[in-house]
Write a protein that holds these residues in place. Structure first.
Motif, PDB file in Angstrom:
ATOM      1  N   GLY A  77      39.899  13.674  29.652  1.00  0.00           N
ATOM      2  CA  GLY A  77      40.291  15.051  29.944  1.00  0.00           C
ATOM      3  C   GLY A  77      39.484  16.085  29.204  1.00  0.00           C
ATOM      4  O   GLY A  77      39.817  17.284  29.239  1.00  0.00           O
ATOM      5  N   ALA A  78      38.394  15.689  28.552  1.00  0.00           N
ATOM      6  CA  ALA A  78      37.596  16.635  27.774  1.00  0.00           C
ATOM      7  C   ALA A  78      36.854  17.605  28.684  1.00  0.00           C
ATOM      8  O   ALA A  78      36.391  17.239  29.767  1.00  0.00           O
ATOM      9  N   THR A  79      36.732  18.840  28.251  1.00  0.00           N
ATOM     10  CA  THR A  79      35.883  19.791  28.957  1.00  0.00           C
ATOM     11  C   THR A  79      34.415  19.474  28.651  1.00  0.00           C
ATOM     12  O   THR A  79      34.109  18.697  27.739  1.00  0.00           O
ATOM     13  N   GLY A  80      33.532  20.121  29.375  1.00  0.00           N
ATOM     14  CA  GLY A  80      32.117  19.896  29.122  1.00  0.00           C
ATOM     15  C   GLY A  80      31.709  20.304  27.723  1.00  0.00           C
ATOM     16  O   GLY A  80      30.973  19.585  27.036  1.00  0.00           O
ATOM     17  N   LEU A  81      32.176  21.469  27.263  1.00  0.00           N
ATOM     18  CA  LEU A  81      31.827  21.922  25.911  1.00  0.00           C
ATOM     19  C   LEU A  81      32.454  21.038  24.848  1.00  0.00           C
ATOM     20  O   LEU A  81      31.839  20.781  23.800  1.00  0.00           O
ATOM     21  N   GLU A  82      33.654  20.533  25.089  1.00  0.00           N
ATOM     22  CA  GLU A  82      34.271  19.595  24.148  1.00  0.00           C
ATOM     23  C   GLU A  82      33.472  18.301  24.072  1.00  0.00           C
ATOM     24  O   GLU A  82      33.325  17.703  22.991  1.00  0.00           O
ATOM     25  N   ALA A  83      32.943  17.869  25.196  1.00  0.00           N
ATOM     26  CA  ALA A  83      32.125  16.654  25.202  1.00  0.00           C
ATOM     27  C   ALA A  83      30.865  16.843  24.362  1.00  0.00           C
ATOM     28  O   ALA A  83      30.490  15.958  23.580  1.00  0.00           O
ATOM     29  N   ILE A  84      30.214  17.992  24.490  1.00  0.00           N
ATOM     30  CA  ILE A  84      29.016  18.254  23.687  1.00  0.00           C
ATOM     31  C   ILE A  84      29.376  18.293  22.208  1.00  0.00           C
ATOM     32  O   ILE A  84      28.655  17.739  21.361  1.00  0.00           O
ATOM     33  N   GLU A  85      30.512  18.925  21.881  1.00  0.00           N
ATOM     34  CA  GLU A  85      30.973  18.976  20.485  1.00  0.00           C
ATOM     35  C   GLU A  85      31.229  17.567  19.944  1.00  0.00           C
ATOM     36  O   GLU A  85      30.876  17.239  18.807  1.00  0.00           O
ATOM     37  N   ALA A  86      31.817  16.709  20.777  1.00  0.00           N
ATOM     38  CA  ALA A  86      32.088  15.334  20.358  1.00  0.00           C
ATOM     39  C   ALA A  86      30.796  14.566  20.139  1.00  0.00           C
ATOM     40  O   ALA A  86      30.659  13.809  19.160  1.00  0.00           O
ATOM     41  N   ILE A 292      29.175  -1.239  35.481  1.00  0.00           N
ATOM     42  CA  ILE A 292      29.926  -1.288  34.230  1.00  0.00           C
ATOM     43  C   ILE A 292      31.393  -1.501  34.588  1.00  0.00           C
ATOM     44  O   ILE A 292      32.032  -0.644  35.197  1.00  0.00           O
ATOM     45  N   LYS A 293      31.924  -2.648  34.232  1.00  0.00           N
ATOM     46  CA  LYS A 293      33.289  -2.986  34.628  1.00  0.00           C
ATOM     47  C   LYS A 293      34.324  -2.580  33.579  1.00  0.00           C
ATOM     48  O   LYS A 293      35.511  -2.596  33.865  1.00  0.00           O
ATOM     49  N   ARG A 294      33.864  -2.260  32.401  1.00  0.00           N
ATOM     50  CA  ARG A 294      34.823  -1.921  31.351  1.00  0.00           C
ATOM     51  C   ARG A 294      34.506  -0.548  30.768  1.00  0.00           C
ATOM     52  O   ARG A 294      33.359  -0.096  30.797  1.00  0.00           O
ATOM     53  N   ARG A 295      35.514   0.097  30.243  1.00  0.00           N
ATOM     54  CA  ARG A 295      35.345   1.343  29.513  1.00  0.00           C
ATOM     55  C   ARG A 295      35.992   1.145  28.155  1.00  0.00           C
ATOM     56  O   ARG A 295      37.188   0.854  28.066  1.00  0.00           O
ATOM     57  N   ASP A 296      35.187   1.306  27.102  1.00  0.00           N
ATOM     58  CA  ASP A 296      35.660   0.991  25.762  1.00  0.00           C
ATOM     59  C   ASP A 296      36.244   2.191  25.035  1.00  0.00           C
ATOM     60  O   ASP A 296      37.091   2.028  24.160  1.00  0.00           O
ATOM     61  N   PHE A 297      35.761   3.400  25.370  1.00  0.00           N
ATOM     62  CA  PHE A 297      36.215   4.572  24.621  1.00  0.00           C
ATOM     63  C   PHE A 297      36.305   5.780  25.536  1.00  0.00           C
ATOM     64  O   PHE A 297      35.800   5.791  26.655  1.00  0.00           O
ATOM     65  N   ARG A 298      36.959   6.810  25.008  1.00  0.00           N
ATOM     66  CA  ARG A 298      37.125   8.084  25.714  1.00  0.00           C
ATOM     67  C   ARG A 298      36.636   9.190  24.787  1.00  0.00           C
ATOM     68  O   ARG A 298      36.853   9.138  23.568  1.00  0.00           O
ATOM     69  N   ILE A 299      35.973  10.189  25.330  1.00  0.00           N
ATOM     70  CA  ILE A 299      35.512  11.322  24.531  1.00  0.00           C
ATOM     71  C   ILE A 299      36.706  12.020  23.896  1.00  0.00           C
ATOM     72  O   ILE A 299      37.732  12.281  24.538  1.00  0.00           O
TER      73      ILE A 299
END
Length: 313
Positions: A77-86, A292-299
């Protein structure tokens, strides 16, 4: 494009000798991509939010050079700017792929760049052009690998070091190229630390771009800062012929057990190999990759490393 005139050249310092060097040697040039207004944090935040889910790649990488361990992530659910910050606080690599397919203003930019190249290099005709955006953490790495098409890297923000290795069977065995083309392996290649003694290292700063020869092995190391970069890819008839020869060699090696195979991409020998490659694909023998069949993490911009394991979420 936004703030930049369509009459202003993107490439700022092209010299006549670059026509002879292009595609044969690594070349570092200056560019004006930042002046388009398409690569500010705000513009990239919007681009991330527009990006189709299947074209947004997120990886978290370890610190080792020769034995990479990758984790795959999702935006959540991260915004684009939150993703860059992360990304700025973690060890994350974001790849915004095939931007020209779903963002017309970036497609226009891509075409302008290649129109410039073609105007400066008569006979240089490109197709299957591609533009992507990379947003990557301080000290993040791209491991030793090779690409199957013409490639250039354009720096927008931050600094990264690019190591380009010699084109020889010592550093890149033709059988490894075949494995990449047949999707039996990723683009990563066997690497040993002593390879660096024979590499050419380029520090890429904002406003600089680097291009290198086809199949030249390379790896990338970010400096201790957020990096924003643009990748551009292209095909030409010579690149296609080289692809067909290596692909055809891989098919002949697997189907008939042939071993001593030429990698020459000139002359009539290319056409039977291209035909064998086409048949192999039509028979469905190519191993499917890039799934890619798995997702290990979320931003997660609130997390100290910019991500949260999905198992914890």
């Amino acid at each position: 494009m936004n703030s930049m005139s369509m009459n202003t050249d993107i490439i700022a310092n092209w010299q006549p000798q670059h026509e002879r060097l292009f595609g044969h040697h690594a070349i570092k040039l200056q560019h004006r991509l930042a002046e388009t207004g398409l690569f500010t944090r705000e513009a990239l935040g919007r681009l991330i939010e527009r990006c189709p889910k299947g074209e947004l790649g997120l990886e978290s990488m370890g610190t080792e050079t020769d034995n990479p361990h990758r984790l795959y992530g999702e935006l959540g659910g991260a915004t684009g700017l939150e993703a860059i910050e992360a990304i700025e606080k973690g060890r994350i690599w974001m790849n915004i792929r095939r931007v020209m397919d779903w963002a017309p203003e970036y497609r226009d930019l891509l075409n302008k760049v290649f129109d410039e190249f073609q105007a400066r290099m008569p006979g240089f005709t490109t197709y299957k052009r591609n533009i992507g955006v990379l947003i990557s953490s301080p000290n993040a790495k791209v491991y030793y690998h090779a690409d199957i098409q013409g490639q250039s890297l354009w720096q927008i923000s931050g600094v990264k070091r690019v190591y380009i290795y010699p084109q020889s069977e010592i550093f890149l065995n033709p059988r490894n190229i075949e494995k990449i083309l047949l999707r039996e392996t990723a683009e990563d290649m066997p690497y040993q630390n002593w390879f660096d003694d024979y590499a050419t290292a380029f520090d890429l700063h904002p406003g600089e771009m680097l291009t290198w020869p086809l199949y030249a092995p390379h790896r990338v190391q970010n400096h201790d800062c957020l990096n924003i970069s643009v990748t551009m890819e292209h095909w030409t008839d010579p690149i296609w012929r080289s692809y067909a020869v290596h692909y055809g060699n891989g098919v002949l090696r697997r189907a008939l057990g042939l071993q001593k195979l030429s990698t020459t991409s000139d002359g009539l020998s290319v056409y039977p190999k291209a035909a064998s490659a086409l048949v192999w694909k039509k028979l469905g023998r190519q191993i499917k990759g890039d799934v890619i069949k798995r997702r290990d993490f979320r931003i997660d911009a609130s997390s100290p490393n910019g991500r949260r394991d999905i198992a914890e979420a």
